[in-house]
Each structure stands twice: as C-alpha cells, then as structure tokens.
Design a protein around this motif. Sequence first.
Motif, PDB file in Angstrom:
ATOM      1  N   GLU A  85       7.925  51.293  55.637  1.00 27.55           N
ATOM      2  CA  GLU A  85       8.152  49.869  55.390  1.00 27.55           C
ATOM      3  C   GLU A  85       9.657  49.566  55.315  1.00 27.55           C
ATOM      4  OE1 GLU A  85       7.456  45.924  54.988  1.00 27.55           O
ATOM      5  OE2 GLU A  85       5.990  47.466  55.511  1.00 27.55           O
ATOM      6  N   LEU A  86      10.415  50.412  54.627  1.00 29.85           N
ATOM      7  CA  LEU A  86      11.865  50.243  54.572  1.00 29.85           C
ATOM      8  C   LEU A  86      12.495  50.356  55.962  1.00 29.85           C
ATOM      9  CD1 LEU A  86      12.988  52.173  51.362  1.00 29.85           C
ATOM     10  CD2 LEU A  86      13.264  49.744  51.833  1.00 29.85           C
ATOM     11  N   ALA A  87      11.995  51.278  56.744  1.00 29.08           N
ATOM     12  CA  ALA A  87      12.522  51.444  58.110  1.00 29.08           C
ATOM     13  C   ALA A  87      12.251  50.188  58.940  1.00 29.08           C
ATOM     14  CB  ALA A  87      11.904  52.672  58.765  1.00 29.08           C
ATOM     15  N   ARG A  88      11.033  49.610  58.801  1.00 27.56           N
ATOM     16  CA  ARG A  88      10.721  48.369  59.535  1.00 27.56           C
ATOM     17  C   ARG A  88      11.653  47.234  59.091  1.00 27.56           C
ATOM     18  NH1 ARG A  88       5.530  50.499  59.690  1.00 27.56           N
ATOM     19  NH2 ARG A  88       4.946  49.821  57.606  1.00 27.56           N
ATOM     20  N   LEU A 129      15.022  47.748  60.561  1.00 28.32           N
ATOM     21  CA  LEU A 129      15.044  47.400  61.982  1.00 28.32           C
ATOM     22  C   LEU A 129      15.086  45.888  62.177  1.00 28.32           C
ATOM     23  CD1 LEU A 129      12.564  50.025  63.499  1.00 28.32           C
ATOM     24  CD2 LEU A 129      15.058  49.893  63.830  1.00 28.32           C
ATOM     25  N   LEU A 130      14.407  45.151  61.296  1.00 30.50           N
ATOM     26  CA  LEU A 130      14.445  43.689  61.387  1.00 30.50           C
ATOM     27  C   LEU A 130      15.824  43.141  61.043  1.00 30.50           C
ATOM     28  CD1 LEU A 130      11.000  42.705  59.774  1.00 30.50           C
ATOM     29  CD2 LEU A 130      11.644  42.589  62.192  1.00 30.50           C
ATOM     30  N   LEU A 131      16.534  43.828  60.171  1.00 31.44           N
ATOM     31  CA  LEU A 131      17.875  43.381  59.760  1.00 31.44           C
ATOM     32  C   LEU A 131      18.966  43.780  60.762  1.00 31.44           C
ATOM     33  CD1 LEU A 131      17.756  44.186  55.937  1.00 31.44           C
ATOM     34  CD2 LEU A 131      17.645  41.944  57.022  1.00 31.44           C
ATOM     35  N   GLU A 132      18.644  44.697  61.647  1.00 29.00           N
ATOM     36  CA  GLU A 132      19.648  45.213  62.585  1.00 29.00           C
ATOM     37  C   GLU A 132      20.313  44.138  63.445  1.00 29.00           C
ATOM     38  OE1 GLU A 132      20.244  48.923  65.680  1.00 29.00           O
ATOM     39  OE2 GLU A 132      18.230  48.396  65.035  1.00 29.00           O
ATOM     40  N   PRO A 133      19.574  43.185  64.047  1.00 32.42           N
ATOM     41  CA  PRO A 133      20.246  42.154  64.854  1.00 32.42           C
ATOM     42  C   PRO A 133      21.217  41.308  64.022  1.00 32.42           C
ATOM     43  CG  PRO A 133      17.884  42.157  65.320  1.00 32.42           C
ATOM     44  CD  PRO A 133      18.106  43.076  64.157  1.00 32.42           C
ATOM     45  N   SER A 134      20.795  40.961  62.812  1.00 36.35           N
ATOM     46  CA  SER A 134      21.675  40.172  61.941  1.00 36.35           C
ATOM     47  C   SER A 134      22.925  40.973  61.583  1.00 36.35           C
ATOM     48  CB  SER A 134      20.913  39.788  60.671  1.00 36.35           C
ATOM     49  OG  SER A 134      21.783  39.212  59.734  1.00 36.35           O
ATOM     50  N   LEU A 135      22.734  42.238  61.269  1.00 39.11           N
ATOM     51  CA  LEU A 135      23.875  43.096  60.940  1.00 39.11           C
ATOM     52  C   LEU A 135      24.815  43.229  62.133  1.00 39.11           C
ATOM     53  CD1 LEU A 135      25.239  45.072  58.950  1.00 39.11           C
ATOM     54  CD2 LEU A 135      23.810  46.873  59.933  1.00 39.11           C
ATOM     55  N   GLU A 136      24.265  43.383  63.320  1.00 43.58           N
ATOM     56  CA  GLU A 136      25.089  43.512  64.524  1.00 43.58           C
ATOM     57  C   GLU A 136      25.860  42.222  64.791  1.00 43.58           C
ATOM     58  OE1 GLU A 136      27.085  45.156  67.523  1.00 43.58           O
ATOM     59  OE2 GLU A 136      25.800  46.228  66.118  1.00 43.58           O
TER      60      GLU A 136
END
Length: 173
Positions: A55-58, A61-68
């Motif tokens: 669940e943390l990994a998902r 992954l959802l936060l990755e675009p915002s972080l990028e």
Amino acid sequence: MPDVPDEFPELSELSVSQLTDMNEQEEILLEQFLTLPQLKQIITDKDNLVKSIEELARKNLLLEPSLEAKRQTVLDKYELLTQMKSTFEKKMQRQHELSESCSASALQARLKVAAHEAEEESDNIAEDFLEGKTEIDDFLSSFMEKRTVCHCRRAKEEKLQQVIAMHSQFHAS
C-alpha cells in the motif's frame, strides 16, 4: 513478533510414539508447527506487513508525478536564480565601473586633460593667427572662446582639488 514459549502444551498431550514419528518424519513435524498459534500469528503479521508495504509503495507511485513536477520546478527556479545572480553581478560590476569613473579624482583628471586640450587648441589658434592663416575677428572670437573654456576648466579642477583635500582631511580626523 510473538514470544516463543518454553513449552508447547499441544505436544504434552501426544504419546511417545507420536513424538517419535514426528521427530522422524519431517512432514508431520511441519504440519504440527503450522498449527501452532504463535506461527499463525507470525504468518498473519507477515501478511499484514506485506500488505502495508504494498500500500505504501502504491501511494509512493501515485506521488511520483507530483514529486517529479516539483523537482523540475526547483530546477527551473535554480536556473533562474543562477541567471539572476549572473545579471546582478554584471550590473554590480558596471555600477562599480561607473562609480569609479565618476569619482572625484577621476573627474579631476578628466578636467585637467580637457583644460590642457583647450589650452593647446587656443595655442594652435594663436599660431595660425601669427602665421597669417586667420583673420583678426575670427582669431579674437575663437581664441577668447577657447581660453575661456580652458580657464573655466582649470578653475573647476582647482576647486575640485580643494574639495578632495577637505574631504580627505575630514575622513582622516
């Protein structure tokens, strides 16, 4: 992690032959261990931990675009900062150069050169008149004009010299 007990009550109810069979046959021993509540708790805890990690990994992954996107924004702002710093340093250098060129001593030096040039021009006008190359009316007007410019510049240069001397004296005290 659950505590490992010193004794297993489930085994105390078994006969010696059952215990011997269990000791000799690994499948029976394994089957017995799988029924232990402590092992069931460990398996449940492991499953829950795996689910939590997934669940943390998902979420990550959802936060990755915002972080990028934020990372790119920081990079863009850093680039802008670098450009602005460079522009600022160039402007500071230019301001320093202009300040130096407008200093009292620089102005005095330029006045001295300009007075000397005006004096040379008036001397050339006088030589031309003495050699007969210029009429008296033209000579008088241009010679007087150049001599006036020369004397005005010398007077300004001397006044500036006094101001510089007074300023130096004031700061020395």
